[in-house]
Design a protein around this motif. Structure first.
Motif, PDB file in Angstrom:
ATOM      1  N   TRP A  10       1.022   4.233  -3.223  1.00  0.00           N
ATOM      2  CA  TRP A  10       0.494   5.857  -2.785  1.00  0.00           C
ATOM      3  C   TRP A  10       1.256   6.397  -2.748  1.00  0.00           C
ATOM      4  O   TRP A  10       1.418   7.731  -2.403  1.00  0.00           O
ATOM      5  N   SER A  11       3.009   5.558  -3.281  1.00  0.00           N
ATOM      6  CA  SER A  11       4.220   6.517  -3.469  1.00  0.00           C
ATOM      7  C   SER A  11       3.967   7.612  -4.553  1.00  0.00           C
ATOM      8  O   SER A  11       4.581   8.789  -3.957  1.00  0.00           O
ATOM      9  N   ASN A  64      -5.436   8.250  -7.929  1.00  0.00           N
ATOM     10  CA  ASN A  64      -4.916   6.723  -6.811  1.00  0.00           C
ATOM     11  C   ASN A  64      -6.128   6.712  -6.130  1.00  0.00           C
ATOM     12  O   ASN A  64      -6.915   5.138  -5.308  1.00  0.00           O
ATOM     13  N   ASN A 111       7.358   3.052  -9.275  1.00  0.00           N
ATOM     14  CA  ASN A 111       7.214   3.584  -8.353  1.00  0.00           C
ATOM     15  C   ASN A 111       8.076   4.346  -7.363  1.00  0.00           C
ATOM     16  O   ASN A 111       8.777   5.048  -6.491  1.00  0.00           O
ATOM     17  N   VAL A 152       2.160   9.822  -5.182  1.00  0.00           N
ATOM     18  CA  VAL A 152       0.761  10.198  -3.617  1.00  0.00           C
ATOM     19  C   VAL A 152       1.912  11.372  -3.302  1.00  0.00           C
ATOM     20  O   VAL A 152       2.426  12.453  -3.068  1.00  0.00           O
ATOM     21  N   TRP A 153       2.774  10.337  -1.582  1.00  0.00           N
ATOM     22  CA  TRP A 153       2.618  10.800  -0.895  1.00  0.00           C
ATOM     23  C   TRP A 153       4.508  11.323  -1.234  1.00  0.00           C
ATOM     24  O   TRP A 153       4.876  12.102  -0.618  1.00  0.00           O
ATOM     25  N   ASN A 186      -2.271  12.973  -9.591  1.00  0.00           N
ATOM     26  CA  ASN A 186      -2.013  11.110  -8.758  1.00  0.00           C
ATOM     27  C   ASN A 186      -2.872  10.822  -7.941  1.00  0.00           C
ATOM     28  O   ASN A 186      -2.665   9.986  -7.639  1.00  0.00           O
ATOM     29  N   VAL A 187      -3.714  11.888  -7.470  1.00  0.00           N
ATOM     30  CA  VAL A 187      -4.521  11.494  -6.109  1.00  0.00           C
ATOM     31  C   VAL A 187      -5.887  11.343  -6.798  1.00  0.00           C
ATOM     32  O   VAL A 187      -6.496  10.035  -6.531  1.00  0.00           O
ATOM     33  N   ASN A 197       0.851  -1.304   0.015  1.00  0.00           N
ATOM     34  CA  ASN A 197      -0.002   0.237   0.306  1.00  0.00           C
ATOM     35  C   ASN A 197       0.662   1.355  -0.631  1.00  0.00           C
ATOM     36  O   ASN A 197       0.589   2.447  -0.875  1.00  0.00           O
ATOM     37  N   ASN A 213      -8.251   2.794  -6.805  1.00  0.00           N
ATOM     38  CA  ASN A 213      -8.677   2.375  -5.056  1.00  0.00           C
ATOM     39  C   ASN A 213      -9.836   2.432  -4.742  1.00  0.00           C
ATOM     40  O   ASN A 213      -9.675   2.461  -3.377  1.00  0.00           O
TER      41      ASN A 213
END
Length: 230
Positions: free
Chosen positions: A11-12, A52, A203, A14-15, A48-49, A7, A56
């Protein structure tokens, strides 16, 4: 533990962008050539937000009218090339400056040929491998011209300038992902599970890109602070 790491990697996209975002402000007198990179970071975070969340949405417990994020990834690829292309042009290298201005026209030509003869920009089945391969190849040319220009300037190749760190991060991202983009569609057609695992490699490369961009922004901020002290 394995699910948690998976996970984190998913989500990399984004973060990881939050690292350069943190280093972006406050910079009052940033170099002009950094502005396209700032624009890219903000646009990439938004895209990207969205991508994702669409991908998801079931895990997030929401339902959206859109179930495909392919358009978002294709748009992201075009924006990334446009922003970094402008970054290299505004960096004003002492050598190969004419060639850096020609590359965007080559990219436009490739786009027209690709989406006229080969693929569809709005293809709902998969990301456009040709688009992303062309993007990374031309960005690789930009990076090589940058390093060659630095070598011809008879100065040290390594520096603590923002442009050096950003180009280095971009070079690492390209080195990791060029073959991912090149072979992603054939692999996905044969084995979609393997394709998902290979995208994890992308990623990881994206994390490196964001780390080096953050380092570049930090260097620009530090240089600004030193000028103020002087």
């Amino acid at each position: 533990m394995k699910s948690f790491i998976n996970n984190v990697l998913i989500w990399s996209e984004v973060w990881a962008l939050l690292l350069p975002v943190y280093c972006m402000w406050p910079v009052k007198k940033q170099p002009v050539y950094l502005k396209p990179v700032y624009i890219y970071i903000v646009a990439a975070l938004l895209l990207n937000v969205i991508a994702n969340v669409i991908s998801n949405q079931r895990a997030l417990g929401i339902t959206l009218p859109w179930h495909n994020n392919i358009l978002v990834y294709n748009l992201h690829s075009v924006i990334r090339f446009g922003c970094f292309s402008l970054f290299f042009i505004l960096a004003k290298q002492k050598f190969y400056s004419t060639l850096t201005r020609i590359i965007p026209f080559l990219y436009i030509g490739i786009l027209l040929l690709n989406f006229t003869l080969l693929d569809k920009f709005f293809d709902p089945l998969h990301i456009n491998g040709n688009l992303m391969t062309a993007e990374t190849y031309l960005l690789l040319v930009y990076c090589l011209l940058y390093y060659l220009s630095r070598l011809k300037e008879d100065g040290p190749l390594f520096s603590n300038n923002a442009d050096f760190w950003i180009v280095t991060g971009l070079s690492i991202y390209i080195a990791i992902n060029f073959f991912v983009f090149l072979f992603y569609i054939p692999i996905m057609n044969e084995n979609s599970t393997l394709a998902d695992k290979i995208w994890t490699v992308h990623n990881v490369g994206y994390i490196f890109l964001c780390l080096f961009i953050a380092k570049g922004f930090y260097s620009a901020k530090k240089s600004e602070s030193l000028r103020v002290l002087e």
